[in-house]
Enzyme design. Structure first.
Site, short mmCIF file in Angstrom:
data_model
loop_
_atom_site.label_atom_id
_atom_site.label_comp_id
_atom_site.label_asym_id
_atom_site.label_seq_id
_atom_site.Cartn_x
_atom_site.Cartn_y
_atom_site.Cartn_z
N GLY A 21 11.68 -4.61 6.76
CA GLY A 21 11.67 -3.71 5.62
C GLY A 21 12.58 -2.51 5.83
N ARG A 25 15.33 -0.41 11.35
CA ARG A 25 14.79 -1.50 12.16
C ARG A 25 15.84 -2.63 12.26
NH1 ARG A 25 9.31 -2.55 13.94
NH2 ARG A 25 9.58 -0.59 14.99
N MET A 180 3.73 -6.14 1.64
CA MET A 180 4.20 -5.79 0.30
C MET A 180 5.39 -6.60 -0.22
SD MET A 180 3.69 -1.65 0.44
CE MET A 180 3.65 -1.48 -1.34
N GLU A 181 5.87 -7.59 0.52
CA GLU A 181 7.14 -8.23 0.14
C GLU A 181 7.16 -9.76 0.12
OE1 GLU A 181 7.00 -5.93 2.73
OE2 GLU A 181 7.65 -4.21 1.56
N ARG A 217 2.38 -0.70 19.09
CA ARG A 217 3.19 -1.10 17.95
C ARG A 217 4.49 -1.75 18.45
NH1 ARG A 217 3.69 0.76 12.35
NH2 ARG A 217 1.81 1.97 12.59
N1 HPA Z 1 -0.71 -2.06 3.29
C1 HPA Z 1 0.47 -2.52 2.92
N2 HPA Z 1 1.42 -2.84 3.77
C2 HPA Z 1 1.16 -2.67 5.07
C3 HPA Z 1 -0.05 -2.19 5.52
C4 HPA Z 1 -1.04 -1.88 4.58
O1 HPA Z 1 -2.14 -1.45 4.92
N3 HPA Z 1 0.00 -2.12 6.88
C5 HPA Z 1 1.22 -2.56 7.22
N4 HPA Z 1 1.92 -2.89 6.14
#
Ligand code: HPA
Length: 237
Positions: A21, A25, A180-181, A217
């Site tokens: 994303g 990165r 989210m993707e 992480r």
């Molecule tokens: N929500 C959405 N995207 C994410 C989350 C989350 O809690 N953690 C890592 N990516």
């Protein structure tokens, strides 16, 4: 020919692209893992690079956050640059207490609260699914390395800061985690007949409230990247 969002010329981008994303990165992945990385895009700072990983030509490019953003970048990679294998590498928030921070999760499918698939005017509900060849390879690589990993359904949500706890309803349907993707990526790949997979590192757990430390992480990211890079190499041969 470039696109409104990508300055690359055809041929600048490999057939297999890793998609984090965060554009920084993408730069980190290129600098850390690719030999001879060549930048191909800086439009909107959505950085992209092409180089070699253990002899195979690979690219890496940021997608931004959310279905609309990855929808644009992945569509252009597929339709303007001939990309055939798209592997999202990201973090996710687990919905199940047994999923450990840093574990690898592979999305066999992506559910969503987004409207992305409405464009296809389907007379029902589309199940956005990973490409089996990519998933099988990634699962083999993770098993060979002994990395803890889980394969299942994820939620690609439009919401990071949402009202209430709607994630609990998705968890009842067996969804493992939220990101989210992935849904838009799987839709674009399905519609175009190309291959896609989402591989995630669990960065937080909604069920337990745990979050990764910076070091954890990084460790989770490293094992996910090893799986993604080796999967990309094997399917590009
Ligand atoms: N929500 C959405 N995207 C994410 C989350 C989350 O809690 N953690 C890592 N990516």
């Amino acid at each position: 020919m470039s696109t409104p969002h990508n300055a690359a010329s055809p041929g600048d981008i490999a057939q297999t692209v890793l998609l984090p994303g965060d554009p920084l990165r993408a730069k980190f992945i290129a600098d850390t893992y690719l030999e001879d990385p060549v930048p191909f895009n800086t439009v909107r700072n959505m950085l992209g690079y092409t180089g070699f990983y253990r002899g195979e030509r690979l690219s890496v490019m940021g997608t931004g956050m959310g279905c609309p953003s990855i929808g644009i970048y992945s569509y252009e990679l597929i339709h303007f640059y001939g990309v055939e294998n798209l592997i999202r590498v990201g973090s996710c928030g687990a919905m199940r207490p047994e999923l450990q921070l840093g574990d690898i999760l592979m999305a066999i499918a992506a559910s969503t609260d987004s409207n992305y698939a409405h464009q296809y005017q389907l007379p029902g509900t589309f199940s956005a699914a990973a490409s089996y060849g990519l998933l099988k390879t990634a699962e083999e690589v993770a098993a060979e390395r002994g990395f803890p990993h889980t394969v299942g359904n994820v939620l690609s949500s439009d919401l990071f800061y949402g009202e209430g706890e709607s994630w609990r309803s998705w968890a009842k349907m067996g969804i493992l985690a939220v990101e989210m993707e992935c849904f838009a990526l799987y839709c674009n790949a399905a519609r175009a007949g190309v291959q896609a997979l989402g591989i995630f590192s669990v960065s937080d757990n909604l069920a337990t409230g745990q979050e990764l430390s910076a070091q954890q992480r990084q460790e989770g990211f490293t094992s996910m990247m090893e799986v993604a890079l080796e999967t990309a190499r094997r399917i590009s041969r």
